[in-house]
Design a protein around this motif. Sequence first.
Motif, PDB file in Angstrom:
ATOM      1  N   ILE A 149       0.906  -0.789  -0.341  1.00  0.00           N
ATOM      2  CA  ILE A 149      -0.001  -0.063   0.190  1.00  0.00           C
ATOM      3  C   ILE A 149       1.506   1.340   0.307  1.00  0.00           C
ATOM      4  N   ASP A 150       1.868   1.469   0.705  1.00  0.00           N
ATOM      5  CA  ASP A 150       3.059   2.193   0.413  1.00  0.00           C
ATOM      6  C   ASP A 150       3.048   2.530  -0.912  1.00  0.00           C
ATOM      7  N   VAL A 151       3.159   1.923  -1.277  1.00  0.00           N
ATOM      8  CA  VAL A 151       4.024   1.762  -2.757  1.00  0.00           C
ATOM      9  C   VAL A 151       3.038   2.644  -3.667  1.00  0.00           C
ATOM     10  N   PHE A 152       1.775   2.242  -4.168  1.00  0.00           N
ATOM     11  CA  PHE A 152       0.701   2.730  -4.194  1.00  0.00           C
ATOM     12  C   PHE A 152       0.384   4.559  -4.377  1.00  0.00           C
ATOM     13  N   THR A 153       0.373   4.501  -2.392  1.00  0.00           N
ATOM     14  CA  THR A 153       0.351   5.759  -2.462  1.00  0.00           C
ATOM     15  C   THR A 153       1.908   6.498  -2.749  1.00  0.00           C
ATOM     16  N   LEU A 154       3.325   5.990  -2.763  1.00  0.00           N
ATOM     17  CA  LEU A 154       4.406   6.666  -3.119  1.00  0.00           C
ATOM     18  C   LEU A 154       3.655   7.949  -4.923  1.00  0.00           C
ATOM     19  N   GLU A 155       2.916   6.335  -5.830  1.00  0.00           N
ATOM     20  CA  GLU A 155       2.483   6.407  -6.771  1.00  0.00           C
ATOM     21  C   GLU A 155       1.979   7.595  -6.998  1.00  0.00           C
ATOM     22  N   LYS A 156       0.814   7.932  -6.157  1.00  0.00           N
ATOM     23  CA  LYS A 156       0.040   8.447  -6.131  1.00  0.00           C
ATOM     24  C   LYS A 156       0.916   9.998  -6.330  1.00  0.00           C
ATOM     25  N   ALA A 157       1.593  10.216  -5.176  1.00  0.00           N
ATOM     26  CA  ALA A 157       2.318  11.486  -4.990  1.00  0.00           C
ATOM     27  C   ALA A 157       2.716  11.610  -5.971  1.00  0.00           C
ATOM     28  N   LEU A 158       3.811  11.161  -5.860  1.00  0.00           N
ATOM     29  CA  LEU A 158       4.769  10.796  -7.777  1.00  0.00           C
ATOM     30  C   LEU A 158       4.215  11.609  -8.892  1.00  0.00           C
ATOM     31  N   GLN A 159       2.900  10.845  -8.700  1.00  0.00           N
ATOM     32  CA  GLN A 159       2.418  12.159  -9.960  1.00  0.00           C
ATOM     33  C   GLN A 159       1.300  13.392  -9.646  1.00  0.00           C
ATOM     34  N   ILE A 160       0.717  13.324  -8.659  1.00  0.00           N
ATOM     35  CA  ILE A 160       0.463  14.651  -8.308  1.00  0.00           C
ATOM     36  C   ILE A 160       1.125  15.770  -7.393  1.00  0.00           C
ATOM     37  N   SER A 161       2.298  15.654  -6.903  1.00  0.00           N
ATOM     38  CA  SER A 161       2.972  16.096  -5.810  1.00  0.00           C
ATOM     39  C   SER A 161       4.262  17.236  -6.620  1.00  0.00           C
ATOM     40  N   LYS A 162       3.735  18.357  -6.419  1.00  0.00           N
ATOM     41  CA  LYS A 162       4.973  19.368  -7.064  1.00  0.00           C
ATOM     42  C   LYS A 162       5.951  19.670  -6.002  1.00  0.00           C
ATOM     43  N   LYS A 163       5.949  19.318  -4.321  1.00  0.00           N
ATOM     44  CA  LYS A 163       6.822  19.184  -3.629  1.00  0.00           C
ATOM     45  C   LYS A 163       7.058  18.072  -3.236  1.00  0.00           C
ATOM     46  N   HIS A 164       8.299  18.269  -2.315  1.00  0.00           N
ATOM     47  CA  HIS A 164       9.400  17.465  -1.742  1.00  0.00           C
ATOM     48  C   HIS A 164       8.413  16.124  -1.129  1.00  0.00           C
ATOM     49  N   ILE A 165       8.943  15.005  -0.904  1.00  0.00           N
ATOM     50  CA  ILE A 165       7.936  13.622  -0.574  1.00  0.00           C
ATOM     51  C   ILE A 165       8.787  13.364   0.363  1.00  0.00           C
ATOM     52  N   TRP A 166       7.984  13.013   1.353  1.00  0.00           N
ATOM     53  CA  TRP A 166       8.520  12.162   2.792  1.00  0.00           C
ATOM     54  C   TRP A 166       7.594  10.904   3.070  1.00  0.00           C
ATOM     55  N   ILE A 167       8.903   9.761   2.962  1.00  0.00           N
ATOM     56  CA  ILE A 167       8.322   8.610   2.603  1.00  0.00           C
ATOM     57  C   ILE A 167       8.419   8.054   4.501  1.00  0.00           C
ATOM     58  N   GLN A 168       7.678   6.577   4.706  1.00  0.00           N
ATOM     59  CA  GLN A 168       8.161   5.863   5.642  1.00  0.00           C
ATOM     60  C   GLN A 168       7.318   5.023   4.924  1.00  0.00           C
ATOM     61  N   PRO A 169       8.508   3.997   4.620  1.00  0.00           N
ATOM     62  CA  PRO A 169       8.004   3.031   4.646  1.00  0.00           C
ATOM     63  C   PRO A 169       6.874   2.146   5.181  1.00  0.00           C
ATOM     64  N   TYR A 170       6.130   1.360   4.767  1.00  0.00           N
ATOM     65  CA  TYR A 170       5.537  -0.198   5.797  1.00  0.00           C
ATOM     66  C   TYR A 170       5.776  -1.297   5.795  1.00  0.00           C
ATOM     67  N   GLU A 171       7.013  -1.723   5.462  1.00  0.00           N
ATOM     68  CA  GLU A 171       7.997  -2.511   5.121  1.00  0.00           C
ATOM     69  C   GLU A 171       9.429  -2.749   5.117  1.00  0.00           C
ATOM     70  N   ALA A 172      10.551  -3.901   5.512  1.00  0.00           N
ATOM     71  CA  ALA A 172      11.409  -3.946   5.667  1.00  0.00           C
ATOM     72  C   ALA A 172      11.502  -3.529   3.756  1.00  0.00           C
ATOM     73  N   GLU A 173      11.264  -5.036   3.195  1.00  0.00           N
ATOM     74  CA  GLU A 173      11.431  -5.301   2.216  1.00  0.00           C
ATOM     75  C   GLU A 173      10.683  -4.253   1.097  1.00  0.00           C
ATOM     76  N   ASN A 174       9.742  -3.420   1.535  1.00  0.00           N
ATOM     77  CA  ASN A 174       9.202  -1.978   0.463  1.00  0.00           C
ATOM     78  C   ASN A 174      10.448  -1.140   0.380  1.00  0.00           C
ATOM     79  N   THR A 175      11.233  -0.654   1.210  1.00  0.00           N
ATOM     80  CA  THR A 175      12.025   0.137   1.022  1.00  0.00           C
ATOM     81  C   THR A 175      12.794   0.560  -0.889  1.00  0.00           C
ATOM     82  N   LYS A 176      12.999  -0.349  -0.847  1.00  0.00           N
ATOM     83  CA  LYS A 176      14.419  -0.731  -2.188  1.00  0.00           C
ATOM     84  C   LYS A 176      13.010   0.042  -3.651  1.00  0.00           C
ATOM     85  N   TYR A 177      12.009  -0.839  -3.380  1.00  0.00           N
ATOM     86  CA  TYR A 177      11.146  -0.641  -3.896  1.00  0.00           C
ATOM     87  C   TYR A 177      10.764   1.301  -4.719  1.00  0.00           C
ATOM     88  N   LEU A 178      10.249   1.141  -3.125  1.00  0.00           N
ATOM     89  CA  LEU A 178      10.279   2.906  -2.736  1.00  0.00           C
ATOM     90  C   LEU A 178      11.333   4.005  -2.990  1.00  0.00           C
TER      91      LEU A 178
END
Length: 477
Positions: A149-178
């Motif tokens: 879910i954090d991966v999908f949320t970041l995709e939404k942010a990358l599509q819309i946000s004009k501003k810097h994005i602060w990311i909190q991974p939900y799982e350890a293995e998600n970090t690389k994908y993010l």
Amino acid sequence: MQGRIKYNVMSPEELTLFKDRTERLLSERGAHIDHPKMKEELAAAGCTVEGDTVRFPKTIINRALAAVPKTFTLYAPDETYNMTFPHPEGSFYTRTCTGAPNYLPIEGEKHYVTLEDAGEWFHLVNEMDQIDYVALPSTCDDSVPGKAIDVFTLEKALQISKKHIWIQPYEAENTKYLIDMCAAAVGDADNLREKPICSFISCSVPVLKFKYMDAEILYECAKAGIPVQPCALPTAGANTPITAQGTALAACADVLAQIVMLELLCPGLPVIATTLLFSMDMQTTYTLQSNTEITFGRLICMQVFEQGYGIPCHSYGTGTDSMTLDGQNMIERTSLIHMMAMSDASVLGGAGQLETAKTINPLTLIIDNEIFGIARRLRIGLAVDDETLDFEELLEGDDEDGYLMSDHTLDHLRDAHRPELFYKGYLRGINDEEKTILDRALEKYEKIQKLPVPCMLDEETKEAVHAIVLRAAEELQ
């Protein structure tokens, strides 16, 4: 030269003592780290490793601190919103609430944050002139795989946000994908390292304990050269000492340990010390964010990192323990920002939050935008000289006609900060004295809703990011 009021909670002698005790916790007690690769590299860097306990000798702490960059930039998808540290005007940067799982919409009941809610949130933040970057909320949406879910949320942010994005991974293995998604959004990993449009949050489990997930965030970000805002989330009386002083010490030790690890693995990595302190009410056992006592603890942390170590520091600047948009809400968030604005903080966060950072709300976000503007004006302070005093005109003494048409008035009439949503009297045939600030915030919300939602990625880049999202969804089952 403009000056400003400054809240220094500690004397120079107390600050020296505090730093010594912080460093002794790292060198004598050490940190529990559940991450084999991290421990291996820390041992190679000169740390003492015994099982899962890593101790940081003072020489190692000093070496790491010397590597922290004095200046750096956090970049944004729209370069208009790049943030240079230290703030070039001596002010602070601001961000939205991070980690809130609940969304209180304009209409309807409170519910878990969906991807649709997140998209609305990112769009709103784009239009907030006093909010500098956006943190990902804790989205929960049955339409996508839960572990991604954090991966999908970041995709939404990358599509819309004009501003810097602060990311909190939900799982350890998600970090690389993010990280890979952010790299794809800017072309490749080298571009991301050079101009990071994102930064990550890592946390401790107070005191000085780092589970694999957060050690993995530190490790992967260091390897990728991604800025980190290492965080401590202690609760006074629960998992740290009940005093604001003791909880501040635990928080500073947790954050300093993360900074040392990051700088040993990647010297020169941009870091922002992020101390987000809470306290437990001893009658109800409810976690509180906004009481006065724990604000003292935050002020201690700001002084330790900003003055004591010369490292940008970050904490809550607004927020409330109230669950609604009531009087307690307004009192707590304005009291908190006025205190924190007078510290040396480089970042003040929490915009849009209610219920001790568990809920976000659009109207609260819009009101916090106003509150941040007021606080920034307070931070800048005033210059006192003959020109600002209007001394020559006062000395002449011919003021029977007042100062309405004075050249000095014309020169300075635009100096005063004018909150957009505040009632300022009758103007141009419009009398809105019956409206509350919530009414005006709602009007602004409705105007923003009519604006087109930006698309920050071209089609090719959007497909590259989405391919990583699909891979993550498949592999994180």
